[in-house]
Design a protein around this motif. Structure first.
Motif, mmCIF file in Angstrom:
data_model
loop_
_atom_site.group_PDB
_atom_site.id
_atom_site.type_symbol
_atom_site.label_atom_id
_atom_site.label_comp_id
_atom_site.label_asym_id
_atom_site.label_seq_id
_atom_site.Cartn_x
_atom_site.Cartn_y
_atom_site.Cartn_z
ATOM 1 N N ASP A 1 0.858 -1.174 0.000
ATOM 2 C CA ASP A 1 0.000 0.000 0.000
ATOM 3 C C ASP A 1 0.896 1.226 0.000
ATOM 4 O O ASP A 1 2.114 1.108 0.167
ATOM 5 C CB ASP A 1 -0.923 -0.002 1.224
ATOM 6 C CG ASP A 1 -2.181 0.829 1.015
ATOM 7 O OD1 ASP A 1 -2.275 1.494 -0.032
ATOM 8 O OD2 ASP A 1 -3.056 0.820 1.892
ATOM 9 N N ALA A 2 0.316 2.388 -0.206
ATOM 10 C CA ALA A 2 1.102 3.617 -0.236
ATOM 11 C C ALA A 2 0.426 4.671 0.621
ATOM 12 O O ALA A 2 -0.774 4.895 0.514
ATOM 13 C CB ALA A 2 1.254 4.126 -1.667
ATOM 14 N N THR B 1 7.313 2.550 -2.305
ATOM 15 C CA THR B 1 6.054 2.338 -3.013
ATOM 16 C C THR B 1 5.372 3.671 -3.294
ATOM 17 O O THR B 1 4.897 3.922 -4.415
ATOM 18 C CB THR B 1 5.119 1.430 -2.195
ATOM 19 O OG1 THR B 1 5.756 0.163 -1.989
ATOM 20 C CG2 THR B 1 3.805 1.207 -2.910
ATOM 21 N N ALA B 2 5.321 4.542 -2.306
ATOM 22 C CA ALA B 2 4.733 5.867 -2.495
ATOM 23 C C ALA B 2 5.535 6.674 -3.507
ATOM 24 O O ALA B 2 4.968 7.385 -4.352
ATOM 25 C CB ALA B 2 4.658 6.605 -1.161
ATOM 26 N N ALA B 3 6.866 6.563 -3.435
ATOM 27 C CA ALA B 3 7.710 7.281 -4.392
ATOM 28 C C ALA B 3 7.462 6.777 -5.813
ATOM 29 O O ALA B 3 7.453 7.564 -6.766
ATOM 30 C CB ALA B 3 9.184 7.114 -4.021
ATOM 31 N N PRO C 1 -0.862 8.127 1.495
ATOM 32 C CA PRO C 1 -1.178 9.349 0.729
ATOM 33 C C PRO C 1 -0.270 10.519 1.095
ATOM 34 O O PRO C 1 0.113 11.315 0.229
ATOM 35 C CB PRO C 1 -2.639 9.629 1.106
ATOM 36 C CG PRO C 1 -3.196 8.294 1.501
ATOM 37 C CD PRO C 1 -2.051 7.583 2.171
ATOM 38 N N LEU C 2 0.090 10.605 2.385
ATOM 39 C CA LEU C 2 0.999 11.668 2.807
ATOM 40 C C LEU C 2 2.347 11.517 2.126
ATOM 41 O O LEU C 2 2.935 12.497 1.639
ATOM 42 C CB LEU C 2 1.167 11.635 4.328
ATOM 43 C CG LEU C 2 2.201 12.599 4.925
ATOM 44 C CD1 LEU C 2 1.815 14.044 4.629
ATOM 45 C CD2 LEU C 2 2.337 12.371 6.428
ATOM 46 N N GLN C 3 2.860 10.281 2.070
ATOM 47 C CA GLN C 3 4.153 10.044 1.436
ATOM 48 C C GLN C 3 4.088 10.277 -0.077
ATOM 49 O O GLN C 3 5.035 10.801 -0.664
ATOM 50 C CB GLN C 3 4.605 8.612 1.739
ATOM 51 C CG GLN C 3 5.068 8.410 3.176
ATOM 52 C CD GLN C 3 6.521 8.782 3.350
ATOM 53 O OE1 GLN C 3 7.401 8.178 2.736
ATOM 54 N NE2 GLN C 3 6.780 9.774 4.169
ATOM 55 N N VAL C 4 2.975 9.900 -0.709
ATOM 56 C CA VAL C 4 2.818 10.159 -2.146
ATOM 57 C C VAL C 4 2.864 11.663 -2.407
ATOM 58 O O VAL C 4 3.530 12.132 -3.344
ATOM 59 C CB VAL C 4 1.499 9.557 -2.675
ATOM 60 C CG1 VAL C 4 1.267 9.991 -4.129
ATOM 61 C CG2 VAL C 4 1.536 8.034 -2.587
ATOM 62 N N ALA C 5 2.182 12.434 -1.578
ATOM 63 C CA ALA C 5 2.178 13.893 -1.747
ATOM 64 C C ALA C 5 3.577 14.467 -1.549
ATOM 65 O O ALA C 5 3.995 15.382 -2.287
ATOM 66 C CB ALA C 5 1.195 14.521 -0.759
ATOM 67 N N GLN C 6 4.315 13.950 -0.574
ATOM 68 C CA GLN C 6 5.678 14.431 -0.345
ATOM 69 C C GLN C 6 6.586 14.081 -1.528
ATOM 70 O O GLN C 6 7.417 14.893 -1.952
ATOM 71 C CB GLN C 6 6.220 13.837 0.951
ATOM 72 C CG GLN C 6 5.534 14.380 2.199
ATOM 73 C CD GLN C 6 5.991 13.685 3.473
ATOM 74 O OE1 GLN C 6 6.726 12.698 3.432
ATOM 75 N NE2 GLN C 6 5.548 14.193 4.612
ATOM 76 N N ALA C 7 6.420 12.862 -2.060
ATOM 77 C CA ALA C 7 7.213 12.457 -3.227
ATOM 78 C C ALA C 7 6.868 13.319 -4.435
ATOM 79 O O ALA C 7 7.760 13.708 -5.213
ATOM 80 C CB ALA C 7 6.963 10.982 -3.539
ATOM 81 N N ASP C 8 5.600 13.628 -4.601
ATOM 82 C CA ASP C 8 5.171 14.480 -5.712
ATOM 83 C C ASP C 8 5.803 15.866 -5.599
ATOM 84 O O ASP C 8 6.243 16.444 -6.603
ATOM 85 C CB ASP C 8 3.645 14.587 -5.709
ATOM 86 C CG ASP C 8 3.121 15.475 -6.819
ATOM 87 O OD1 ASP C 8 3.350 15.144 -8.004
ATOM 88 O OD2 ASP C 8 2.500 16.513 -6.517
ATOM 89 N N ALA C 9 5.889 16.387 -4.373
ATOM 90 C CA ALA C 9 6.509 17.703 -4.172
ATOM 91 C C ALA C 9 8.003 17.660 -4.517
ATOM 92 O O ALA C 9 8.540 18.598 -5.121
ATOM 93 C CB ALA C 9 6.307 18.157 -2.729
ATOM 94 N N ILE C 10 8.672 16.563 -4.153
ATOM 95 C CA ILE C 10 10.096 16.419 -4.479
ATOM 96 C C ILE C 10 10.283 16.366 -5.993
ATOM 97 O O ILE C 10 11.171 17.018 -6.557
ATOM 98 C CB ILE C 10 10.676 15.155 -3.814
ATOM 99 C CG1 ILE C 10 10.727 15.328 -2.295
ATOM 100 C CG2 ILE C 10 12.071 14.846 -4.357
ATOM 101 C CD1 ILE C 10 11.099 14.065 -1.540
ATOM 102 N N LEU C 11 9.425 15.605 -6.670
ATOM 103 C CA LEU C 11 9.546 15.484 -8.124
ATOM 104 C C LEU C 11 9.171 16.772 -8.837
ATOM 105 O O LEU C 11 9.676 17.051 -9.934
ATOM 106 C CB LEU C 11 8.677 14.318 -8.614
ATOM 107 C CG LEU C 11 9.285 12.944 -8.322
ATOM 108 C CD1 LEU C 11 8.228 11.849 -8.430
ATOM 109 C CD2 LEU C 11 10.448 12.660 -9.269
ATOM 110 N N HIS C 12 8.309 17.577 -8.240
ATOM 111 C CA HIS C 12 8.024 18.881 -8.844
ATOM 112 C C HIS C 12 9.274 19.745 -8.827
ATOM 113 O O HIS C 12 9.550 20.474 -9.795
ATOM 114 C CB HIS C 12 6.893 19.582 -8.096
ATOM 115 C CG HIS C 12 6.492 20.891 -8.709
ATOM 116 N ND1 HIS C 12 7.066 22.089 -8.336
ATOM 117 C CD2 HIS C 12 5.608 21.192 -9.698
ATOM 118 C CE1 HIS C 12 6.541 23.061 -9.054
ATOM 119 N NE2 HIS C 12 5.657 22.547 -9.883
ATOM 120 N N ARG C 13 10.046 19.661 -7.747
ATOM 121 C CA ARG C 13 11.301 20.426 -7.667
ATOM 122 C C ARG C 13 12.381 19.797 -8.537
ATOM 123 O O ARG C 13 13.194 20.498 -9.140
ATOM 124 C CB ARG C 13 11.780 20.512 -6.215
ATOM 125 C CG ARG C 13 10.863 21.285 -5.292
ATOM 126 C CD ARG C 13 11.541 21.573 -3.962
ATOM 127 N NE ARG C 13 11.926 20.358 -3.253
ATOM 128 C CZ ARG C 13 11.149 19.701 -2.409
ATOM 129 N NH1 ARG C 13 9.913 20.136 -2.164
ATOM 130 N NH2 ARG C 13 11.580 18.609 -1.781
#
Length: 371
Positions: free
Chosen positions: A160-161, A190-192, A163-175
Motif C-alpha cells: 500500500d502507499a 512504493t509511495a515514491a 497518501p501523505l508520502q505520495v504527496a511528499q514524493a510528488d513535491a520532491i519530483l516537482h522540484r
C-alpha cells in the motif's frame, strides 16, 4: 527491519538498520558471559521482521477480509503488537493460548525465553525498551512519518502507499523531475513509485506531443533502457493511457512481485502471456540461429517485470530512468525539428528547461488523478 548482532569483542548486543544511503547501528545492551547471546540476537531479528511485515503487508491491502481470510490473519498479526512487550517477561506461553497465538506473539515469547536463559534483569529492561522503540517506529511509519528510526521503511516494499508520502514524493519530483536523493532516503519506495509514475506519464505526454509518437511506443525508441525496465515502464504507461491512476498502475505490479518473492504466482493469465512470449522467442531463434539450440529449459523467463527482492525500489529506479529517457528523446526531436545538431550547453540547457516546464504543466493538469 532492524537486525541484531553480537559484538564479540565487547560482548554487546548491536542493532542496525538501513537508511537508504547506508546503515546505522546502536548498542542495545552489554551482555553477560555465556552462549545464549546469539540466540537472543536471532530471535530479536525475527521479531523485527515479523512486525515490519505487518507494515509491508497491511490488512487493508488484502483482497479478502472475512473470517479465516488473508486480511483477517493480517489484522490478527497487527493486533498482536499489544502483547509483544508483556511477552518478553514471560518465558512460557499460556497453555490455552498455544494454538491460537499469532506468529508475532510466538516470536515474542521466544525472545522472552532467551532473556530468561540469560538471567540478566538489566538486559531484559534494555530489551523491553528496545522492542518498544521498534514497535513505535513501525506505528510511526504507518502514519507516513519516516523520521528517526522509522526511516528504515525507505528500503521496504509495501503493498500500500501512504497518501501523505505520495504527496511528499510528488513535491520532491516537482522540484526535481529527474529524481533526487530524498526519494530514496525520506520516502517509502512504493509511495515514491506512485508519484514517479505520475511524472513519467507527464513526461511521456510531453514528448508524444513533440514527436507525434504514441506514449506507449516512446520507450522502444530508447536503446539504453534495459529490456526488463522497458517492460515495466510500458505496462505502467499503457495502464495510465487506458485511464488508470498512477496508484492503480503501480500497485498491482508491486503486489504481484511481493507474492513472487514469497513463492506464490499470482495472475496466471499474465504468466501464460510471458510463457507464450518465451516460446515465440525460441521459435524465432530456431529459424534464424538454429546453432543455438534453444529450448524452454535454457530460457530464463522473468515472472515479474521488476525485481521481486526489492520491487518498489526497482520500479522507482526504472521510472526515473524512463523520465530521463523522455528528456533524451525531447532533446533529440528538438534538434531534429530545428534542423541543427546539438551545439553546446546553452541551447541544451534551454531545451532542458523547456522540457521541465512542459512536464510540470502536464503533471499539474493530472494531479487530481494522482491517487
Amino acid at each position: 527491519m532492524t537486525r541484531y548482532a553480537v559484538d564479540q569483542v565487547r560482548n554487546a548486543l548491536i542493532a542496525y538498520w538501513s537508511t537508504g544511503i547506508g546503515e546505522v547501528a546502536t548498542t542495545v545492551a552489554e551482555l553477560p558471559p555465556g552462549p545464549n547471546a546469539l540466540r537472543l540476537a536471532t530471535c530479536l531479528t525475527e521479531l523485527s521482521q515479523a512486525c515490519w511485515r505487518c507494515y509491508t503487508h497491511p490488512a487493508s491491502a488484502a483482497d479478502q477480509h472475512g473470517p479465516g481470510s488473508i486480511g483477517w490473519y493480517r489484522r490478527r498479526e497487527r493486533d498482536a503488537f499489544t502483547v509483544v512487550v508483556p511477552a518478553l517477561t514471560r518465558h512460557h506461553r499460556p497453555v490455552n493460548d498455544a494454538s491460537s497465538a499469532t506468529g508475532v506473539e510466538k516470536i515474542a515469547y521466544r525472545v522472552g525465553r532467551s532473556l530468561h536463559a540469560l538471567g540478566a534483569p538489566r538486559v531484559t529492561a534494555r530489551i523491553i525498551t528496545e522492542v518498544a522503540a521498534e514497535l513505535a517506529a513501525i506505528e510511526q511509519a504507518e502514519l507516513g512519518d519516516l523520521r528517526a528510526r522509522a526511516r528504515q521503511a525507505v528500503v521496504l516494499s509495501r503493498e500500500d502507499a501512504s497518501p501523505l508520502q505520495v504527496a511528499q514524493a510528488d513535491a520532491i519530483l516537482h522540484r526535481h523531475p529527474f529524481g533526487a536523493e530524498e526519494l530514496f532516503t525520506q520516502i517509502e519506495p512504493t509511495a515514491a513509485a506512485v508519484a514517479a509514475a505520475h511524472w513519467l506519464h507527464a513526461a511521456a505526454v510531453t514528448i508524444a506531443g513533440q514527436s507525434r509518437l504514441h506514449p506507449a511506443r516512446l520507450l522502444t525508441e530508447v536503446d539504453r533502457v534495459k529490456a526488463a525496465a522497458r517492460d515495466s515502464l510500458a505496462e505502467i504507461i499503457g495502464a495510465m493511457n487506458a485511464g488508470s491512476s498512477p496508484w492503480q498502475a503501480v500497485m498491482p505490479m508491486i503486489r504481484n512481485a511481493l507474492h513472487v518473492a514469497e513463492g506464490h504466482l499470482r495472475g496466471v493469465a499474465q504468466a501464460k502471456h510471458r510463457i507464450s512470449a518465451a516460446e515465440d522467442l525460441i521459435s524465432k531463434a530456431h529459424d534464424n540461429h538454429p546453432e543455438l539450440n534453444l529450448g524452454l529449459e535454457s530460457v530464463y523467463l522473468p515472472i515479474s517485470p521488476i525485481n521481486p527482492t526489492r520491487p518498489a525500489l526497482d520500479l522507482l529506479e526504472n521510472l526515473l530512468t524512463g523520465i530521463h529517457s523522455c528528456w533524451a528523446l525531447y532533446t533529440h526531436y528538438a534538434d531534429t525539428f530545428s534542423g541543427r545538431e546539438p551545439d553546446g550547453d546553452p541551447p541544451r540547457l534551454r531545451r532542458t528547461e523547456a522540457f521541465l516546464t512542459e512536464v510540470r504543466r502536464a503533471a499539474a493538469a493530472r494531479r487530481s488523478h494522482l491517487l
